[in-house]
Design a protein around this motif. Structure first.
Motif, PDB file in Angstrom:
ATOM      1  N   GLY A  70      -6.487   7.769  10.377  1.00 34.55           N
ATOM      2  CA  GLY A  70      -5.049   7.898  10.625  1.00 34.55           C
ATOM      3  C   GLY A  70      -4.526   6.813  11.550  1.00 34.55           C
ATOM      4  N   THR A  71      -5.284   6.521  12.596  1.00 31.14           N
ATOM      5  CA  THR A  71      -4.891   5.466  13.529  1.00 31.14           C
ATOM      6  C   THR A  71      -4.856   4.109  12.832  1.00 31.14           C
ATOM      7  OG1 THR A  71      -5.893   6.684  15.360  1.00 31.14           O
ATOM      8  CG2 THR A  71      -5.463   4.357  15.730  1.00 31.14           C
ATOM      9  N   LYS A  72      -5.863   3.842  12.030  1.00 33.80           N
ATOM     10  CA  LYS A  72      -5.973   2.534  11.372  1.00 33.80           C
ATOM     11  C   LYS A  72      -4.884   2.325  10.316  1.00 33.80           C
ATOM     12  CE  LYS A  72      -8.049  -1.378  10.582  1.00 33.80           C
ATOM     13  NZ  LYS A  72      -8.314  -2.407  11.540  1.00 33.80           N
ATOM     14  N   VAL A  73      -4.600   3.346   9.506  1.00 39.10           N
ATOM     15  CA  VAL A  73      -3.581   3.146   8.463  1.00 39.10           C
ATOM     16  C   VAL A  73      -2.191   2.989   9.068  1.00 39.10           C
ATOM     17  CG1 VAL A  73      -4.924   4.220   6.624  1.00 39.10           C
ATOM     18  CG2 VAL A  73      -3.273   5.601   7.881  1.00 39.10           C
ATOM     19  N   LYS A  74      -1.950   3.656  10.184  1.00 42.00           N
ATOM     20  CA  LYS A  74      -0.673   3.455  10.881  1.00 42.00           C
ATOM     21  C   LYS A  74      -0.589   2.008  11.371  1.00 42.00           C
ATOM     22  CE  LYS A  74       3.007   4.536  13.525  1.00 42.00           C
ATOM     23  NZ  LYS A  74       3.297   5.504  14.524  1.00 42.00           N
ATOM     24  N   TYR A  75      -1.664   1.512  11.942  1.00 39.13           N
ATOM     25  CA  TYR A  75      -1.717   0.133  12.431  1.00 39.13           C
ATOM     26  C   TYR A  75      -1.526  -0.863  11.283  1.00 39.13           C
ATOM     27  CZ  TYR A  75      -3.719  -4.169  14.319  1.00 39.13           C
ATOM     28  OH  TYR A  75      -3.931  -5.480  14.681  1.00 39.13           O
ATOM     29  N   LEU A  76      -2.057  -0.542  10.114  1.00 43.35           N
ATOM     30  CA  LEU A  76      -1.939  -1.428   8.957  1.00 43.35           C
ATOM     31  C   LEU A  76      -0.539  -1.441   8.341  1.00 43.35           C
ATOM     32  CD1 LEU A  76      -5.336  -0.738   7.173  1.00 43.35           C
ATOM     33  CD2 LEU A  76      -4.656  -2.818   8.391  1.00 43.35           C
ATOM     34  N   GLY A  77       0.256  -0.407   8.633  1.00 43.53           N
ATOM     35  CA  GLY A  77       1.638  -0.436   8.141  1.00 43.53           C
ATOM     36  C   GLY A  77       2.127   0.791   7.409  1.00 43.53           C
ATOM     37  N   ILE A  78       1.326   1.839   7.340  1.00 43.09           N
ATOM     38  CA  ILE A  78       1.825   3.092   6.754  1.00 43.09           C
ATOM     39  C   ILE A  78       2.803   3.670   7.771  1.00 43.09           C
ATOM     40  CG2 ILE A  78       1.220   5.411   5.964  1.00 43.09           C
ATOM     41  CD1 ILE A  78       0.352   3.132   4.069  1.00 43.09           C
ATOM     42  N   GLU A  79       4.027   3.935   7.316  1.00 46.12           N
ATOM     43  CA  GLU A  79       5.115   4.220   8.248  1.00 46.12           C
ATOM     44  C   GLU A  79       5.307   5.677   8.627  1.00 46.12           C
ATOM     45  OE1 GLU A  79       8.404   2.302   6.384  1.00 46.12           O
ATOM     46  OE2 GLU A  79       7.554   0.312   6.696  1.00 46.12           O
ATOM     47  N   SER A  80       4.881   6.606   7.781  1.00 44.42           N
ATOM     48  CA  SER A  80       5.116   8.009   8.116  1.00 44.42           C
ATOM     49  C   SER A  80       3.845   8.836   7.964  1.00 44.42           C
ATOM     50  CB  SER A  80       6.215   8.598   7.220  1.00 44.42           C
ATOM     51  OG  SER A  80       5.724   8.840   5.913  1.00 44.42           O
ATOM     52  N   LEU A  81       3.792   9.893   8.731  1.00 40.42           N
ATOM     53  CA  LEU A  81       2.653  10.807   8.665  1.00 40.42           C
ATOM     54  C   LEU A  81       2.563  11.429   7.279  1.00 40.42           C
ATOM     55  CD1 LEU A  81       0.310  12.335   9.955  1.00 40.42           C
ATOM     56  CD2 LEU A  81       1.980  13.989  10.823  1.00 40.42           C
ATOM     57  N   ASP A  82       3.688  11.800   6.697  1.00 40.35           N
ATOM     58  CA  ASP A  82       3.679  12.395   5.356  1.00 40.35           C
ATOM     59  C   ASP A  82       3.081  11.431   4.335  1.00 40.35           C
ATOM     60  OD1 ASP A  82       4.813  14.753   6.249  1.00 40.35           O
ATOM     61  OD2 ASP A  82       6.854  14.150   5.754  1.00 40.35           O
ATOM     62  N   GLU A  83       3.409  10.163   4.455  1.00 46.47           N
ATOM     63  CA  GLU A  83       2.863   9.144   3.564  1.00 46.47           C
ATOM     64  C   GLU A  83       1.351   9.021   3.750  1.00 46.47           C
ATOM     65  OE1 GLU A  83       3.824   4.465   2.451  1.00 46.47           O
ATOM     66  OE2 GLU A  83       4.756   5.366   4.203  1.00 46.47           O
ATOM     67  N   ALA A  84       0.892   9.085   4.993  1.00 46.83           N
ATOM     68  CA  ALA A  84      -0.542   9.002   5.282  1.00 46.83           C
ATOM     69  C   ALA A  84      -1.281  10.213   4.722  1.00 46.83           C
ATOM     70  CB  ALA A  84      -0.773   8.884   6.789  1.00 46.83           C
ATOM     71  N   VAL A  85      -0.715  11.398   4.894  1.00 44.07           N
ATOM     72  CA  VAL A  85      -1.327  12.621   4.367  1.00 44.07           C
ATOM     73  C   VAL A  85      -1.431  12.534   2.849  1.00 44.07           C
ATOM     74  CG1 VAL A  85      -0.955  15.102   4.008  1.00 44.07           C
ATOM     75  CG2 VAL A  85      -0.648  14.117   6.283  1.00 44.07           C
TER      76      VAL A  85
END
Length: 113
Positions: A70-85
């Protein structure tokens, strides 16, 4: 002039969408067995520990790997938690459990220093 401005905006929007699609493709490719699969790294580093403390919470190794992801994908540019989930669930072809979801949220909200 107005038409040129509109064309530039359309081009930029298409380019950003293409970059986002490339990012998601890369994340999907690297999440199982690649550079975004933290299970092996965590197992090696914490082989003798049944739980890992992060803040005030203890995580099992699987959930701690999800926190890192979760930390890494946010750093890479995924903008929202819903998108990451949604992305995690697509990659692993299953719904997150409550503990996994909490770990992903914690990781996504963690600031890198």
């Amino acid at each position: 002039m107005k038409n040129v401005f509109i064309l530039v905006i359309i081009f930029c929007t298409s380019f950003c969408f293409a970059q986002k699609q490339d990012l998601k493709k890369t994340i999907k490719e690297e999440s199982i067995g690649g550079s975004l699969d933290f299970t092996k790294t965590i197992e090696e580093k914490y082989s003798s520990a049944p739980f890992i403390r992060f803040g005030d919470i203890l995580y099992n190794k699987k959930d701690f790997a999800i926190l890192f992801w979760g930390t890494k994908v946010k750093y890479l540019g995924i903008e929202s938690l819903d998108e990451a989930v949604k992305l995690w669930e697509e990659i692993h072809e299953k719904k997150l459990t409550k503990p996994e979801s909490k770990a992903l949220k914690t990781g996504f909200e963690t600031k890198l220093e």
